[in-house]
Design an enzyme around this catalytic site. Structure first.
Site, PDB file in Angstrom:
ATOM      1  N   GLN A   1       0.704  -1.128   0.254  1.00  0.00           N
ATOM      2  CA  GLN A   1       0.277  -0.312   0.040  1.00  0.00           C
ATOM      3  C   GLN A   1       1.026   1.626  -0.114  1.00  0.00           C
ATOM      4  OE1 GLN A   1      -3.462   0.019  -0.051  1.00  0.00           O
ATOM      5  NE2 GLN A   1      -3.230   2.157   0.904  1.00  0.00           N
TER       6      GLN A   1
ATOM      7  N   HIS B   1      -6.324  -3.183   1.342  1.00  0.00           N
ATOM      8  CA  HIS B   1      -7.005  -1.722   1.708  1.00  0.00           C
ATOM      9  C   HIS B   1      -8.849  -1.630   0.508  1.00  0.00           C
ATOM     10  CE1 HIS B   1      -7.956   2.802   0.253  1.00  0.00           C
ATOM     11  NE2 HIS B   1      -7.453   1.707  -0.852  1.00  0.00           N
TER      12      HIS B   1
ATOM     13  N   HIS C   1      -2.608   5.210 -12.895  1.00  0.00           N
ATOM     14  CA  HIS C   1      -3.174   3.446 -12.242  1.00  0.00           C
ATOM     15  C   HIS C   1      -4.783   3.644 -12.281  1.00  0.00           C
ATOM     16  CE1 HIS C   1      -4.671   5.482  -8.419  1.00  0.00           C
ATOM     17  NE2 HIS C   1      -5.033   4.567  -8.528  1.00  0.00           N
TER      18      HIS C   1
ATOM     19  N   ASP D   1     -12.362   5.570  -0.312  1.00  0.00           N
ATOM     20  CA  ASP D   1     -11.212   5.813  -0.652  1.00  0.00           C
ATOM     21  C   ASP D   1     -10.156   6.138   0.021  1.00  0.00           C
ATOM     22  OD1 ASP D   1      -8.919   4.755  -1.675  1.00  0.00           O
ATOM     23  OD2 ASP D   1      -8.680   6.335  -2.961  1.00  0.00           O
TER      24      ASP D   1
ATOM     25  N   ASN E   1     -14.086  19.810  11.471  1.00  0.00           N
ATOM     26  CA  ASN E   1     -13.936  18.610  11.155  1.00  0.00           C
ATOM     27  C   ASN E   1     -13.085  18.223   9.550  1.00  0.00           C
ATOM     28  OD1 ASN E   1     -14.801  17.735  13.552  1.00  0.00           O
ATOM     29  ND2 ASN E   1     -16.116  16.663  12.944  1.00  0.00           N
TER      30      ASN E   1
END
Length: 477
Positions: free
Chosen positions: A52, A70, A139, A218, A269
């Site tokens: 990763q 992942h 990618h 993701d 946040n």
């Protein structure tokens, strides 16, 4: 998926066909049988052998996790988010088929990564700048090509139909969620660019890969997963985000579009989330030792490229992505293939990798923040080396950019927020109304300089040269 009209025996069969994964981040999670079918293919299993975080494993001993886990985590979170939206807003018309497609997109979004993940993209750029594609290779494009290859080899259409999916439409929808519009002409004409779903479900395209503002599942997974394996604290709670996420109609270029919006009190946040991303880059992804190890692996790959042929083809390390059958065989194992080879043709590449294993790394000379284009500074550095009689091949200059995901722009300006009193109307929220303690700049660029030699005399001379060069640059600026 199971409905209330089905018998209990059928429901038991469906549950049995699925699979429960014990994930270190999300706990026990159950994946749909169709997702399990995809996981159990060679094209997906390949992700077990791609780290990763690339070269970060050579700096952080815990960073040994792979794209495999992942991707499973992203599929899980994609399902959690879209189900949360359906529960709170049934009027959106989210179907079981929508949920399944979103999960498949989450599962397959990283199929196209090469050895050591993003390092392979740098290698392509450095060692083979024109790999035969019409655009800069990345990618995401390879992911949809690998997904097409997976479908062609494993023929999941019958299984898709079993669960109510339309292969002709839904395979396109899945690829659009991974890559974006496949019809670039429609995107340029400002017409609705997607074929998989109509405009009234535009919000579904923001769950796996959100190009509008960068908030997607993701990132939620890799924030939590990478922090866990790096031994760092993750200050962002995606559970809270799921609770306050809501779809609203937003005006975009004289038309209305359904977007995932956020509660106004959550704006702070959101800034914390992007700050977390920036800190992960600063402390791990762009760590000065991580980057030089990745540069050394890249140099080794460049040296080895023309001497490595992918089994069953004439393609090399840099051209394997032209054929997904060959690309399926290309993983991090190429590192050991070079390291343990006895081939004289791979000697130069092998010596570079041996330096990594014995920790005889390129030596860090220093770094400097810049405002001008990095190409100008690196050209000036190279020119100055020549005038001082130093060899260009003995040095490496690497530029890194730390930002909030949208270069020098504030990504929160591309979001809309709703209030408790008016949950169906979402508006921009000026930074001043959130807090006076928020950042004013959202990007910084740093150039780091390294010496490839490690002997005391060379490193000492190189450091003196760098300090004097940096001093002269600062005077000119």
């Amino acid at each position: 998926m199971a409905t209330t009209s089905e018998s209990s025996s059928e429901e038991v069969e469906i549950i049995f066909q699925g699979k429960v994964f014990n994930d270190p981040i999300h706990g026990h999670l159950e994946l749909h049988p169709l997702l399990v079918k995809i996981i159990d293919t060679p094209q997906f299993q390949r992700l077990r052998f791609i780290k990763q975080l690339g070269g970060a494993y050579f700096v952080y001993p815990g960073a040994s996790h792979n794209r495999f886990e992942h991707s499973i985590g992203v599929a899980h979170l994609a399902g959690e988010l879209v189900r949360a939206l359906r529960t709170r807003q049934p009027e959106l018309g989210i179907t079981d088929e929508d949920i399944l497609c979103v999960q498949i997109a989450g599962l397959c979004h990283d199929l196209g990564h090469g050895p050591f993940s993003h390092l392979y993209e740098k290698f392509i750029e450095k060692g083979n700048p024109d790999p035969g594609h019409d655009e800069k290779w990345k990618h995401e494009k390879a992911s949809i090509e690998m997904f097409d290859h997976l479908v062609k080899v494993n023929k999941p259409e019958a299984e898709m139909k079993k669960w109510g999916l339309d292969p002709d439409k839904d395979l396109v929808f899945i690829k659009e969620m991974i890559y974006g519009p496949l019809d670039t002409k429609a995107a340029q004409d400002n017409t609705w660019p997607y074929k998989g779903r109509s405009k009234d479900k535009s919000f579904l395209y923001e769950i796996v890969s959100n190009e509008r503002n960068g908030i997607d599942v993701d990132k939620f997974d890799y924030f939590a997963r990478d922090c866990h394996h790096l031994g760092m604290k993750n200050n962002f709670d995606y559970h809270r985000f799921f609770h306050f996420a809501r779809v609203c109609e937003v005006e975009v270029e004289d038309t209305f579009q359904k977007q995932i919006c956020f509660r106004d009190k959550e704006a702070g946040n959101i800034y914390d989330m992007f700050h977390t991303r920036c800190q992960l880059h600063k402390r791990a992804y762009q760590h000065k030792v991580t980057k030089i190890i990745e540069a050394m692996i890249t140099d080794a790959f460049v040296e080895a490229d023309k001497h490595i042929k992918i089994e069953g083809s004439e393609l090399t390390l840099s051209t394997a992505m032209k054929d997904m059958k060959a690309y399926t065989k290309l993983t991090d194992s190429v590192f050991e293939q070079i390291l343990f080879s006895s081939s004289t043709e791979l000697e130069d590449a092998r010596q570079i990798l041996k330096r990594i294993i014995s920790r005889k790394l390129y030596r860090f000379l220093g770094e400097m923040q810049i405002k001008k284009p990095t190409e100008d500074v690196i050209k000036a550095w190279n020119k100055d080396l020549l005038t001082h009689g130093l060899k260009l091949e003995d040095f490496e200059a690497l530029d890194i950019t730390l930002d909030y995901r949208m270069k020098d722009k504030n990504p929160v300006n591309h979001m809309r927020f709703y209030s408790k009193e008016n949950p169906d109307k979402a508006v921009k929220l000026p930074k001043e109304k959130v807090s006076q303690l928020l950042p004013t700049n959202f990007s910084e660029t740093i150039i780091r300089f390294y010496c490839k030699k490690t002997d005391v005399t060379s490193v000492s001379a190189a450091k003196k040269h760098f300090e004097q060069w940096k001093k002269n640059r600062e005077v000119k600026m």
